[in-house]
Scaffold this motif. Structure first.
Motif, PDB file in Angstrom:
ATOM      1  N   ALA A   1      59.355  59.201  68.062  1.00 23.26           N
ATOM      2  CA  ALA A   1      58.786  60.881  67.939  1.00 23.26           C
ATOM      3  C   ALA A   1      58.315  61.311  69.443  1.00 23.26           C
ATOM      4  N   MET A   2      57.639  60.483  70.432  1.00 22.29           N
ATOM      5  CA  MET A   2      57.750  60.863  71.828  1.00 22.29           C
ATOM      6  C   MET A   2      58.997  61.269  72.544  1.00 22.29           C
ATOM      7  N   ILE A   3      60.256  60.916  72.024  1.00 18.24           N
ATOM      8  CA  ILE A   3      61.632  61.225  73.008  1.00 18.24           C
ATOM      9  C   ILE A   3      62.037  62.220  71.558  1.00 18.24           C
ATOM     10  N   GLY A   4      61.932  61.613  70.409  1.00 20.93           N
ATOM     11  CA  GLY A   4      62.553  63.248  69.579  1.00 20.93           C
ATOM     12  C   GLY A   4      61.854  64.124  70.022  1.00 20.93           C
ATOM     13  N   ASN A   5      60.820  65.204  70.434  1.00 22.64           N
ATOM     14  CA  ASN A   5      60.162  65.773  70.065  1.00 22.64           C
ATOM     15  C   ASN A   5      60.790  66.890  70.675  1.00 22.64           C
ATOM     16  N   PRO A   6      61.296  67.087  71.637  1.00 24.70           N
ATOM     17  CA  PRO A   6      62.311  67.980  71.876  1.00 24.70           C
ATOM     18  C   PRO A   6      63.449  69.210  71.206  1.00 24.70           C
ATOM     19  N   ALA A   7      63.655  68.102  70.315  1.00 20.29           N
ATOM     20  CA  ALA A   7      65.095  68.024  69.102  1.00 20.29           C
ATOM     21  C   ALA A   7      64.152  69.015  68.389  1.00 20.29           C
ATOM     22  N   ASP A   8      62.865  67.959  68.073  1.00 20.52           N
ATOM     23  CA  ASP A   8      61.744  68.603  66.259  1.00 20.52           C
ATOM     24  C   ASP A   8      61.866  69.890  67.012  1.00 20.52           C
ATOM     25  N   LEU A   9      61.050  70.327  68.863  1.00 20.83           N
ATOM     26  CA  LEU A   9      60.933  71.326  68.650  1.00 20.83           C
ATOM     27  C   LEU A   9      61.992  72.636  68.724  1.00 20.83           C
ATOM     28  N   ALA A  10      63.386  72.807  68.784  1.00 24.45           N
ATOM     29  CA  ALA A  10      63.870  72.779  68.810  1.00 24.45           C
ATOM     30  C   ALA A  10      63.984  73.413  67.116  1.00 24.45           C
ATOM     31  N   LEU A  11      64.343  72.442  66.617  1.00 24.02           N
ATOM     32  CA  LEU A  11      64.401  72.429  65.083  1.00 24.02           C
ATOM     33  C   LEU A  11      63.851  73.984  64.282  1.00 24.02           C
ATOM     34  N   ILE A  12      61.894  73.583  64.988  1.00 27.76           N
ATOM     35  CA  ILE A  12      60.985  74.485  64.558  1.00 27.76           C
ATOM     36  C   ILE A  12      61.018  75.414  65.064  1.00 27.76           C
ATOM     37  N   ARG A  13      61.891  75.961  66.250  1.00 34.89           N
ATOM     38  CA  ARG A  13      61.746  77.191  66.420  1.00 34.89           C
ATOM     39  C   ARG A  13      63.112  78.109  65.824  1.00 34.89           C
ATOM     40  N   MET A  14      63.760  77.270  65.684  1.00 41.15           N
ATOM     41  CA  MET A  14      64.867  78.357  64.876  1.00 41.15           C
ATOM     42  C   MET A  14      65.385  78.516  63.728  1.00 41.15           C
ATOM     43  N   GLN A  15      64.350  77.702  62.750  1.00 44.48           N
ATOM     44  CA  GLN A  15      63.778  77.725  61.388  1.00 44.48           C
ATOM     45  C   GLN A  15      62.653  79.030  61.117  1.00 44.48           C
ATOM     46  N   SER A  16      62.066  79.648  62.150  1.00 41.23           N
ATOM     47  CA  SER A  16      61.340  80.077  62.086  1.00 41.23           C
ATOM     48  C   SER A  16      61.541  81.192  62.811  1.00 41.23           C
ATOM     49  N   ASP A  17      62.563  81.726  63.493  1.00 42.31           N
ATOM     50  CA  ASP A  17      63.208  82.868  64.130  1.00 42.31           C
ATOM     51  C   ASP A  17      63.301  84.132  63.088  1.00 42.31           C
ATOM     52  N   GLY A  18      63.512  83.679  62.134  1.00 45.28           N
ATOM     53  CA  GLY A  18      63.537  85.070  60.752  1.00 45.28           C
ATOM     54  C   GLY A  18      62.403  85.527  60.171  1.00 45.28           C
ATOM     55  N   LEU A  19      61.601  84.871  60.556  1.00 45.92           N
ATOM     56  CA  LEU A  19      60.495  85.343  60.287  1.00 45.92           C
ATOM     57  C   LEU A  19      59.828  86.522  60.779  1.00 45.92           C
ATOM     58  N   LYS A  20      60.197  86.598  62.281  1.00 41.56           N
ATOM     59  CA  LYS A  20      60.016  87.752  63.243  1.00 41.56           C
ATOM     60  C   LYS A  20      60.726  88.923  63.025  1.00 41.56           C
ATOM     61  N   ALA A  21      60.143  89.924  63.403  1.00 41.63           N
ATOM     62  CA  ALA A  21      61.007  91.327  63.666  1.00 41.63           C
ATOM     63  C   ALA A  21      62.343  91.188  64.377  1.00 41.63           C
ATOM     64  N   LYS A  22      63.162  92.044  63.779  1.00 46.55           N
ATOM     65  CA  LYS A  22      64.771  92.247  64.311  1.00 46.55           C
ATOM     66  C   LYS A  22      64.400  91.828  66.297  1.00 46.55           C
TER      67      LYS A  22
END
Length: 342
Positions: A169-190
């Motif tokens: 998990a420590m090694i993979g955290n950056p990729a996990d963070l990028a995944l969450i940011r990309m998936q949640s981006d559509g919830l924001k105002a354009k």
């Protein structure tokens, strides 16, 4: 330099040259043997010390990436469910179907695969490490137990699962963070959307605007979640397979049953931490520089107070449908790869 030293150096260089010439002379024969008997050549290569150590990691990464490609839409729905109604205890409750309908209503069915590149990178790093470490730890524990004349117990399996999950998990955290940011981006105002084009773009822009350390945001709950998930998945899978070994079930049925059991326990133990991890990794700073949550414990406290304790288990069925097939596909593919490369 003495004459003796020069002579020794000369003899050593001549020996190296002789060895190199012999290797080059043998090369055509080795190539011919490989062409005539590719199966033996492949088998010899797979049984080199380097490949025996690397295979658990390679097989784990390939298995995880295969599973992610299958379940990415379910993961997208799970993340959107966890982020819906943030900070609100009452109001409309989203369901997997309503979230799916909302995503499809935009006319972009491929939005269900948002963040796939990040998901694949995460598996290439995280699952490669966790399955590789687990297999390595288990081999060491098995050898130690055999030397003492004892079988490997559940405690050893649990310890191996917890350690493998935390390190990966420590090694993979950056990729996990990028995944969450990309998936949640559509919830924001354009106007506020980052519109990441790929996982590399997301990682680069996050590091540039928020600092490299921001790539490890939510690392603590990510590590705890991974340890809980691996404890449920790997320890219970290994234990279930051992218990089912002497039943009348076929080997394939045993693997399927064991992975389904592992998926349930992995979901149950890890969902609250997965929920908090998602909330922490999604958050961005307000204009005044503040964040909604100060850390894992603050997030637990605020969600419990503002949204209720059951919010941590919102979307359990979706999470299980995401975890169980992922666990099943990962473990089955890893088992299959382990069988053909042993």
């Amino acid at each position: 330099m003495s004459t003796q030293a020069l002579e020794a150096a000369k003899r050593k260089s001549e020996a190296v040259l002789t060895t190199a010439k012999e290797s080059l002379a043998d090369a055509p024969a080795v190539m011919k043997s490989a062409v005539e008997n590719p199966k033996k050549a492949s088998n010899d290569f797979l049984h080199t010390p380097f490949m025996r150590g690397a295979l658990p990691f390679i097989n784990g990464g390939l298995a995880g990436m295969t599973a992610t490609a299958v379940i990415q839409p379910i993961d997208m729905i799970k993340v959107r469910l966890q982020l819906a109604g943030e900070g609100v205890k009452t109001g409309p409750k989203p369901t997997p179907l309503s979230v799916t309908r909302e995503l499809l209503a935009s006319g972009k069915a491929l939005d269900l695969y948002t963040g796939l590149s990040a998901g694949l990178l995460r598996q290439a790093v995280y699952t490669t490490a966790r399955l590789g470490f687990f297999d390595t730890f288990m081999k060491s524990l098995t050898e130690r137990a055999k030397a003492k004349g004892n079988p490997v117990g559940f405690t050893e399996r649990a310890g191996a699962g917890l350690a493998a999950g935390g390190l990966a998990a420590m090694i993979g955290n950056p990729a996990d963070l990028a995944l969450i940011r990309m998936q949640s981006d559509g919830l924001k105002a354009k106007a506020a959307r980052a519109n990441y084009t790929s996982v590399v773009d997301a990682l680069t822009r996050i590091a540039k605007t928020e600092g490299v350390t921001a790539l490890w945001s939510g690392a603590y709950p990510t590590v705890v979640r991974a340890m809980a998930l691996n404890f449920g998945q790997l320890a219970f899978f290994s234990e279930a397979k051992t218990r089912l070994k002497d039943t009348s079930m076929s080997a394939r049925t045993q693997t399927l049953t064991a992975s389904a059991i592992a998926g349930f326990f992995a979901s149950f133990f890890s969902l609250p931490f997965d929920f908090v991890k998602t909330r922490l990794q999604k958050q961005t700073r307000a204009p005044d520089g503040s964040l909604p949550y100060k850390g894992m414990f603050d997030c637990f406290k605020k969600v419990a107070k503002d949204e209720g304790m059951l919010r941590f288990y919102r979307g359990f069925s979706t999470y299980y449908v995401r975890i169980a097939p992922h666990a099943m596909v990962t473990l089955i593919v890893a088992d299959w790869l382990g069988f053909i490369t042993r």
